[in-house]
Each structure stands twice: as structure tokens, then as C-alpha cells.
Scaffold this motif. Sequence first.
Motif, PDB file in Angstrom:
ATOM      1  N   THR A 120      36.579  37.109  45.204  1.00 18.17           N
ATOM      2  CA  THR A 120      37.081  36.250  46.272  1.00 18.17           C
ATOM      3  C   THR A 120      38.585  36.050  46.069  1.00 18.17           C
ATOM      4  OG1 THR A 120      34.965  35.092  46.305  1.00 18.17           O
ATOM      5  CG2 THR A 120      36.819  34.023  47.409  1.00 18.17           C
ATOM      6  N   VAL A 121      39.332  36.222  47.144  1.00 10.77           N
ATOM      7  CA  VAL A 121      40.780  36.066  47.097  1.00 10.77           C
ATOM      8  C   VAL A 121      41.191  35.031  48.125  1.00 10.77           C
ATOM      9  CG1 VAL A 121      42.975  37.229  47.471  1.00 10.77           C
ATOM     10  CG2 VAL A 121      41.119  38.450  46.372  1.00 10.77           C
ATOM     11  N   GLN A 122      41.984  34.066  47.697  1.00 13.71           N
ATOM     12  CA  GLN A 122      42.609  33.125  48.625  1.00 13.71           C
ATOM     13  C   GLN A 122      44.032  32.915  48.157  1.00 13.71           C
ATOM     14  OE1 GLN A 122      40.427  29.490  48.665  1.00 13.71           O
ATOM     15  NE2 GLN A 122      40.296  29.339  46.458  1.00 13.71           N
ATOM     16  N   ARG A 123      44.808  32.262  48.950  1.00 17.34           N
ATOM     17  CA  ARG A 123      46.233  32.111  48.649  1.00 17.34           C
ATOM     18  C   ARG A 123      46.428  31.442  47.282  1.00 17.34           C
ATOM     19  NH1 ARG A 123      51.143  30.521  52.332  1.00 17.34           N
ATOM     20  NH2 ARG A 123      52.546  29.825  50.693  1.00 17.34           N
ATOM     21  N   GLY A 124      47.021  32.177  46.364  1.00 16.96           N
ATOM     22  CA  GLY A 124      47.317  31.662  45.041  1.00 16.96           C
ATOM     23  C   GLY A 124      46.190  31.771  44.039  1.00 16.96           C
ATOM     24  N   TYR A 125      45.013  32.260  44.445  1.00 19.98           N
ATOM     25  CA  TYR A 125      43.864  32.345  43.545  1.00 19.98           C
ATOM     26  C   TYR A 125      43.139  33.676  43.712  1.00 19.98           C
ATOM     27  CZ  TYR A 125      44.247  27.339  42.729  1.00 19.98           C
ATOM     28  OH  TYR A 125      44.698  26.105  42.373  1.00 19.98           O
ATOM     29  N   VAL A 126      42.630  34.184  42.609  1.00 21.88           N
ATOM     30  CA  VAL A 126      41.722  35.324  42.604  1.00 21.88           C
ATOM     31  C   VAL A 126      40.538  34.911  41.741  1.00 21.88           C
ATOM     32  CG1 VAL A 126      41.381  37.697  41.860  1.00 21.88           C
ATOM     33  CG2 VAL A 126      43.540  37.048  42.905  1.00 21.88           C
ATOM     34  N   ASN A 135      32.666  32.244  36.166  1.00 16.24           N
ATOM     35  CA  ASN A 135      33.624  32.993  36.977  1.00 16.24           C
ATOM     36  C   ASN A 135      34.958  33.104  36.250  1.00 16.24           C
ATOM     37  OD1 ASN A 135      31.640  32.925  38.915  1.00 16.24           O
ATOM     38  ND2 ASN A 135      32.605  31.299  40.095  1.00 16.24           N
ATOM     39  N   TRP A 136      35.656  34.200  36.525  1.00 13.49           N
ATOM     40  CA  TRP A 136      37.011  34.369  36.024  1.00 13.49           C
ATOM     41  C   TRP A 136      37.949  33.959  37.143  1.00 13.49           C
ATOM     42  CZ3 TRP A 136      37.259  39.832  33.332  1.00 13.49           C
ATOM     43  CH2 TRP A 136      36.421  39.832  32.234  1.00 13.49           C
ATOM     44  N   VAL A 137      38.786  32.968  36.882  1.00  8.73           N
ATOM     45  CA  VAL A 137      39.709  32.462  37.892  1.00  8.73           C
ATOM     46  C   VAL A 137      41.134  32.742  37.427  1.00  8.73           C
ATOM     47  CG1 VAL A 137      40.483  30.445  39.173  1.00  8.73           C
ATOM     48  CG2 VAL A 137      38.081  30.650  38.531  1.00  8.73           C
ATOM     49  N   ARG A 144      50.855  31.557  36.533  1.00  8.71           N
ATOM     50  CA  ARG A 144      51.923  32.367  37.105  1.00  8.71           C
ATOM     51  C   ARG A 144      51.538  33.835  37.290  1.00  8.71           C
ATOM     52  NH1 ARG A 144      54.222  29.549  39.902  1.00  8.71           N
ATOM     53  NH2 ARG A 144      55.908  31.002  40.068  1.00  8.71           N
ATOM     54  N   PHE A 145      50.297  34.090  37.730  1.00 11.19           N
ATOM     55  CA  PHE A 145      49.844  35.444  37.994  1.00 11.19           C
ATOM     56  C   PHE A 145      50.379  35.923  39.343  1.00 11.19           C
ATOM     57  CE2 PHE A 145      46.353  34.685  34.943  1.00 11.19           C
ATOM     58  CZ  PHE A 145      46.421  35.873  34.238  1.00 11.19           C
ATOM     59  N   PRO A 146      50.694  37.224  39.478  1.00  7.06           N
ATOM     60  CA  PRO A 146      51.079  37.777  40.785  1.00  7.06           C
ATOM     61  C   PRO A 146      49.820  38.034  41.621  1.00  7.06           C
ATOM     62  CG  PRO A 146      51.183  39.488  39.129  1.00  7.06           C
ATOM     63  CD  PRO A 146      50.837  38.206  38.414  1.00  7.06           C
TER      64      PRO A 146
END
Length: 168
Positions: A120-126, A135-137, A144-146
Motif C-alpha cells: 500500500t502506498v500513500q503520500r509519505g508512506y509505503v 507490516n513493514w512501514v 526520511r525515505f524517498p
Amino acid sequence: MSRSWERKVRKNTSTVNKARKKSGTGSFVPEASRLDRFKGRNLILPVALVMFIGFYVYMNTLTEQGESGGLYWLTIVCYVLLAALFFFRRPYLTVGKEFVQTRKMTGDKILRASGIQRITVQRGYVVIEQKKGANWVFSRAMNRFPTEQMAERLKIFANDNQIEFTEK
């Protein structure tokens, strides 16, 4: 594919890479062995440790019997070294052909594509949801992940391995 065939491919690839390096051209990396590593930066835990050290020193100066012996300074140095360790030991996400890898508190963890339920991808999070386990967040705010680049690569990974991919 048999293991002996994979060994032959690796051996021939390394031979070709050595020859290309001698001739001045770039190395040949087959698409199957391409690893993409996305590095973050851990800031919150080191800052919290430094603030804890400051609080510890402040509370020690308030007491009339404030000790500044060897054990006191050893404690401060150890906490500073721990903060430096967490700052310089950068978190990462490596995406391969059929696995993802990251560093957790207990060491490096590898998750095969067969163990992934959904990405799942949302703005600022994977978020990589496992079939078993937590879950791995990966967060832009915390580490500071790209996340935009990670989302693009994970979308390709999900398509290649028939994993559900959702964008919010």
C-alpha cells in the motif's frame, strides 16, 4: 532453472564485467540481478537520546550531591555513542527481483515475494503487508525515505510477482 546454470551465468557475468572494466566501459548488470536500495535517515531516536542525556545532566546538577565521577561520564559517553550509532546506521529498503530486504532492530530481514500479501502506498508512506507477521512501514516523516521513488520501484516489483498494489 538449475543452480548450476545460475552459477554459470554469474561466473560469465563476472568475467564480462571484468573485461568491460578493463576496457573502460561500465559493467554489465543483467535485469534479473538488479537491486535497488533506498536509504533513509534516522533522526528521531538520536535526538531523543541526546535530549535524555541533557535531562540526565540537568537533573544531576540540581542535586546537592551531584557526582561527576568516572561512572557518570562513562554513562554520558555511552549514550552519546548510542545516539551516533543510530544516526549513522541508516535504515534502508532493498528491492530485488523476488524479495525485499530491510534492517530492523534485530538485524537484516528478508521478505520473499511469496510472503507479501499487499503493498500500500500513500503520500509519505509505503506499507508492505506480510501474510505472517507485522507490516513493514517506511515513512518520509520518521526516517526520511524517498517514498515516491520507492513506490515506483515497488509497483514494478508487485506487477512482476503478482502482488496486490494499492495507491491511496
